[in-house]
Write a protein that holds these residues in place. Structure first.
Motif, PDB file in Angstrom:
ATOM      1  N   LYS A  73       0.848  -1.187   0.000  1.00  0.00           N
ATOM      2  CA  LYS A  73       0.000   0.000   0.000  1.00  0.00           C
ATOM      3  C   LYS A  73       0.885   1.239   0.000  1.00  0.00           C
ATOM      4  O   LYS A  73       1.837   1.335   0.780  1.00  0.00           O
ATOM      5  CB  LYS A  73      -0.896  -0.025   1.239  1.00  0.00           C
ATOM      6  N   ALA A  74       0.580   2.189  -0.885  1.00  0.00           N
ATOM      7  CA  ALA A  74       1.312   3.453  -0.924  1.00  0.00           C
ATOM      8  C   ALA A  74       0.660   4.418   0.069  1.00  0.00           C
ATOM      9  O   ALA A  74      -0.560   4.569   0.071  1.00  0.00           O
ATOM     10  CB  ALA A  74       1.291   4.034  -2.331  1.00  0.00           C
ATOM     11  N   GLU A  82       6.477  18.920  -5.812  1.00  0.00           N
ATOM     12  CA  GLU A  82       5.479  19.897  -5.337  1.00  0.00           C
ATOM     13  C   GLU A  82       4.247  19.215  -4.741  1.00  0.00           C
ATOM     14  O   GLU A  82       3.481  19.840  -4.009  1.00  0.00           O
ATOM     15  CB  GLU A  82       5.073  20.874  -6.448  1.00  0.00           C
ATOM     16  N   ASP A  83       4.049  17.928  -5.025  1.00  0.00           N
ATOM     17  CA  ASP A  83       2.922  17.177  -4.452  1.00  0.00           C
ATOM     18  C   ASP A  83       3.371  16.226  -3.349  1.00  0.00           C
ATOM     19  O   ASP A  83       2.594  15.360  -2.923  1.00  0.00           O
ATOM     20  CB  ASP A  83       2.218  16.374  -5.548  1.00  0.00           C
ATOM     21  N   MET A  84       4.609  16.350  -2.885  1.00  0.00           N
ATOM     22  CA  MET A  84       5.126  15.447  -1.858  1.00  0.00           C
ATOM     23  C   MET A  84       4.256  15.528  -0.598  1.00  0.00           C
ATOM     24  O   MET A  84       3.879  16.604  -0.160  1.00  0.00           O
ATOM     25  CB  MET A  84       6.568  15.809  -1.500  1.00  0.00           C
ATOM     26  N   GLY A  85       3.928  14.366  -0.078  1.00  0.00           N
ATOM     27  CA  GLY A  85       3.137  14.312   1.148  1.00  0.00           C
ATOM     28  C   GLY A  85       2.286  13.059   1.188  1.00  0.00           C
ATOM     29  O   GLY A  85       2.387  12.186   0.325  1.00  0.00           O
ATOM     30  N   PRO A  86       1.443  12.957   2.217  1.00  0.00           N
ATOM     31  CA  PRO A  86       0.570  11.779   2.339  1.00  0.00           C
ATOM     32  C   PRO A  86      -0.341  11.637   1.116  1.00  0.00           C
ATOM     33  O   PRO A  86      -0.763  12.625   0.522  1.00  0.00           O
ATOM     34  CB  PRO A  86      -0.258  12.075   3.595  1.00  0.00           C
TER      35      PRO A  86
END
Length: 104
Positions: A73-74, A82-86
């Motif tokens: 699971k990711a 720029e979209d880094m995160g949960p």
């Protein structure tokens, strides 16, 4: 695993590749295909779709995917930076002929 989870899967048509897709249907769920055909997922199979429905090769192309191909699971996105995160929850699905509905 549950509907809405993003998973890393061995590509069902090319075992040398891994893909990342969202689970839209679990075993026993009914999926409405673009041709308006209601299809029940068999035991041990899931339905995967990319979040970008208009530019994704997924279960709409290769059909239900064996659960055995799921590697994990990711939970965190690292690229694009720029979209880094949960990983966010499943986006609202547009009602287009290309989308698939899930029936419990």
């Amino acid at each position: 695993l549950k509907v809405g989870d993003v998973v890393v899967v061995t590509h069902p048509l090319n075992p040398r590749e891994s893909i990342v897709k969202r689970i839209v249907g679990m075993p026993g769920d009914h999926i409405m295909t673009a041709g308006l055909i209601r299809y029940q997922l068999p035991p041990g199979r899931i339905w995967l779709q990319g979040d970008n429905l208009f530019n994704s090769t997924d279960s709409r192309s290769y059909g239900p995917v064996p659960l055995a191909l799921v590697k994990g699971k990711a939970i965190f996105r690292i690229f694009p930076f720029e979209d880094m995160g949960p990983i966010p929850p499943a986006p609202a699905r547009p009602s287009t002929p290309h989308s698939h509905s899930r029936f419990g």
